[in-house]
Design an enzyme around this catalytic site. Structure first.
Site, PDB file in Angstrom:
ATOM      1  N   GLU A  62      79.907  31.664  84.978  1.00  0.00           N
ATOM      2  CA  GLU A  62      79.115  31.910  83.817  1.00  0.00           C
ATOM      3  C   GLU A  62      78.039  31.004  83.482  1.00  0.00           C
ATOM      4  O   GLU A  62      78.320  29.755  83.506  1.00  0.00           O
ATOM      5  CB  GLU A  62      80.140  32.010  82.752  1.00  0.00           C
ATOM      6  CG  GLU A  62      79.351  32.308  81.465  1.00  0.00           C
ATOM      7  CD  GLU A  62      80.126  32.798  80.231  1.00  0.00           C
ATOM      8  OE1 GLU A  62      81.545  33.015  80.406  1.00  0.00           O
ATOM      9  OE2 GLU A  62      79.582  32.894  78.982  1.00  0.00           O
ATOM     10  N   GLU A  99      90.245  30.741  82.642  1.00  0.00           N
ATOM     11  CA  GLU A  99      88.915  29.486  82.711  1.00  0.00           C
ATOM     12  C   GLU A  99      89.510  28.274  83.579  1.00  0.00           C
ATOM     13  O   GLU A  99      90.706  27.935  83.181  1.00  0.00           O
ATOM     14  CB  GLU A  99      88.582  29.120  81.459  1.00  0.00           C
ATOM     15  CG  GLU A  99      87.861  30.396  80.761  1.00  0.00           C
ATOM     16  CD  GLU A  99      87.292  30.358  79.366  1.00  0.00           C
ATOM     17  OE1 GLU A  99      87.095  28.856  78.953  1.00  0.00           O
ATOM     18  OE2 GLU A  99      86.693  31.208  78.753  1.00  0.00           O
ATOM     19  N   LYS A 149      92.336  37.027  84.426  1.00  0.00           N
ATOM     20  CA  LYS A 149      91.211  35.740  84.684  1.00  0.00           C
ATOM     21  C   LYS A 149      91.583  34.827  83.644  1.00  0.00           C
ATOM     22  O   LYS A 149      91.964  35.042  82.663  1.00  0.00           O
ATOM     23  CB  LYS A 149      89.896  36.488  84.075  1.00  0.00           C
ATOM     24  CG  LYS A 149      88.623  35.428  83.934  1.00  0.00           C
ATOM     25  CD  LYS A 149      87.425  36.268  84.057  1.00  0.00           C
ATOM     26  CE  LYS A 149      86.929  36.496  82.578  1.00  0.00           C
ATOM     27  NZ  LYS A 149      86.861  35.383  81.639  1.00  0.00           N
ATOM     28  N   ASP A 192      88.093  37.697  76.425  1.00  0.00           N
ATOM     29  CA  ASP A 192      88.445  36.971  74.777  1.00  0.00           C
ATOM     30  C   ASP A 192      87.259  37.080  73.991  1.00  0.00           C
ATOM     31  O   ASP A 192      87.331  36.564  72.906  1.00  0.00           O
ATOM     32  CB  ASP A 192      88.932  35.736  75.023  1.00  0.00           C
ATOM     33  CG  ASP A 192      88.194  34.646  75.845  1.00  0.00           C
ATOM     34  OD1 ASP A 192      87.095  35.135  76.412  1.00  0.00           O
ATOM     35  OD2 ASP A 192      88.917  33.493  76.012  1.00  0.00           O
ATOM     36  N   SER A 193      86.054  37.502  74.665  1.00  0.00           N
ATOM     37  CA  SER A 193      84.724  37.797  73.867  1.00  0.00           C
ATOM     38  C   SER A 193      85.051  38.689  72.697  1.00  0.00           C
ATOM     39  O   SER A 193      84.438  38.702  71.653  1.00  0.00           O
ATOM     40  CB  SER A 193      83.815  38.145  74.852  1.00  0.00           C
ATOM     41  OG  SER A 193      84.071  39.334  75.375  1.00  0.00           O
ATOM     42  N   ASP A 235      91.727  38.812  80.182  1.00  0.00           N
ATOM     43  CA  ASP A 235      91.725  37.433  80.060  1.00  0.00           C
ATOM     44  C   ASP A 235      93.021  36.563  79.597  1.00  0.00           C
ATOM     45  O   ASP A 235      93.726  37.319  78.662  1.00  0.00           O
ATOM     46  CB  ASP A 235      90.570  37.113  78.825  1.00  0.00           C
ATOM     47  CG  ASP A 235      89.588  36.365  79.542  1.00  0.00           C
ATOM     48  OD1 ASP A 235      89.306  36.039  80.370  1.00  0.00           O
ATOM     49  OD2 ASP A 235      88.340  36.667  78.758  1.00  0.00           O
TER      50      ASP A 235
HETATM   51  O1  KIV Z   1      85.269  36.884  77.540  1.00  0.00           O
HETATM   52  C1  KIV Z   1      84.630  37.453  78.195  1.00  0.00           C
HETATM   53  O2  KIV Z   1      83.771  38.435  77.702  1.00  0.00           O
HETATM   54  C2  KIV Z   1      84.024  36.806  79.391  1.00  0.00           C
HETATM   55  C3  KIV Z   1      82.850  37.355  79.993  1.00  0.00           C
HETATM   56  C4  KIV Z   1      81.441  36.748  79.135  1.00  0.00           C
HETATM   57  C5  KIV Z   1      82.777  37.130  81.599  1.00  0.00           C
HETATM   58  O3  KIV Z   1      84.692  36.185  79.661  1.00  0.00           O
END
Ligand code: KIV
Length: 275
Positions: free
Chosen positions: A193, A126, A124, A56-57, A95
């Site tokens: 992280e 959080e 993934k 989600d970056s 994510d």
């Molecule tokens: O969204 C993302 O890019 C991440 C990484 C920073 C691990 O969760």
């Protein structure tokens, strides 16, 4: 512009969870990177990255938001589907974005979307103690799960910013306990992280599943960075753990190869990238 993307030959076996587990046991470092489209997907595959995360970056590096909070399920599905067309060998992780896993049933429905519509192989989320039950439910439904601990960018408005986590003894012990509980609940991979290196080392050695770090020190089983940081596309203030791999590279592919090599030969992260 009118040529097809040059896809890699498909003779190399794809990376699976079993591959990652074997790499952990043989202390062969796992090189992971984020990616959001097919063209870069071809390059990260050619560079031999083991895991590709549609993170989600993308909300920050592609969409220009200040946080990852505005990212939606549709955004991740779209970019995951595009990335999946460019890669063959790496394991594709996606994510679950902000507020997409409020209950175990919604988490399952959204994980199924990431897999069926986006082509993801592992999701993934959080995580903390509130997610034990969700991880357990996903695992029971044969979804491969990565539990993300430490700095959780989706919570920045609640926690007050992008800060190193686990510096205090209580917080460190709580994170270690949460990591063990998430593994017991069925997490297949743990991602850490922005935590002190010593805590990264403790959690990695306490768990049987592979542990991937970003700003979590040199002792995790693997490393991950945001693609745009590796290629020095990101502007503005860079986190301490970022290294610009474009500096001595002649091309994007060279820089990506240099990143994978540095993870494998343990020259990245160096002390200046750690907390
Ligand atoms: O969204 C993302 O890019 C991440 C990484 C920073 C691990 O969760």
């Amino acid at each position: 512009m009118y040529t097809q993307l040059e896809f890699r030959d498909s003779t190399r076996p794809p990376v699976s969870l079993a591959t990652l587990q074997k790499m952990k046991s043989e202390q062969d470092k796992i090189a992971c990177i984020t990616c959001y489209d097919a063209s870069f997907g071809v390059l990260v595959d050619a560079a031999d990255a083991d895991v590709v995360l549609v993170g989600d970056s993308l909300g920050m590096v592609l969409q220009g938001h200040d946080t990852t909070v505005p990212v939606t399920m549709d955004d991740i599905v779209y970019h995951c589907r595009a990335t999946s067309r460019g890669i063959h060998r790496p394991l594709l992780m996606a994510d679950l974005p902000f507020a997409s896993f409020p209950t175990k049933e919604i988490a399952l429905a959204n994980s199924v979307r990431l897999m069926q519509e986006g082509g993801a192989e592992i999701v993934k989320l959080e995580s903390g103690s509130s997610q034990f039950e969700i991880v357990e439910f996903l695992a029971r439904h044969d979804i491969a799960v990565c539990a993300h601990l430490g700095l959780k960018p989706q919570s920045v408005h609640k926690t007050g910013g992008f800060r190193v986590q686990g510096r205090q003894t209580d917080a460190a012990e709580q994170m270690l306990a949460n990591a063990k509980s998430l593994e017991a609940a069925g997490a297949d991979v743990v991602l850490l992280e922005c935590i002190p290196s010593e805590l990264g080392q403790r959690i990695t050695s306490a768990l049987s599943v592979p542990v991937i770090g970003i700003g979590a020190g040199p002792d995790t089983d693997g490393q991950i960075l945001v693609l745009y940081d590796v290629l020095d596309i990101t502007t503005g203030r860079k986190p301490r753990f970022v290294r610009n791999f474009m500096q001595d590279a002649g091309s994007n592919l060279d820089a990506l190869r240099a990143y994978v090599k540095a993870v494998k030969d343990k020259s990245y992260p160096a002390p200046e990238h750690c907390f």
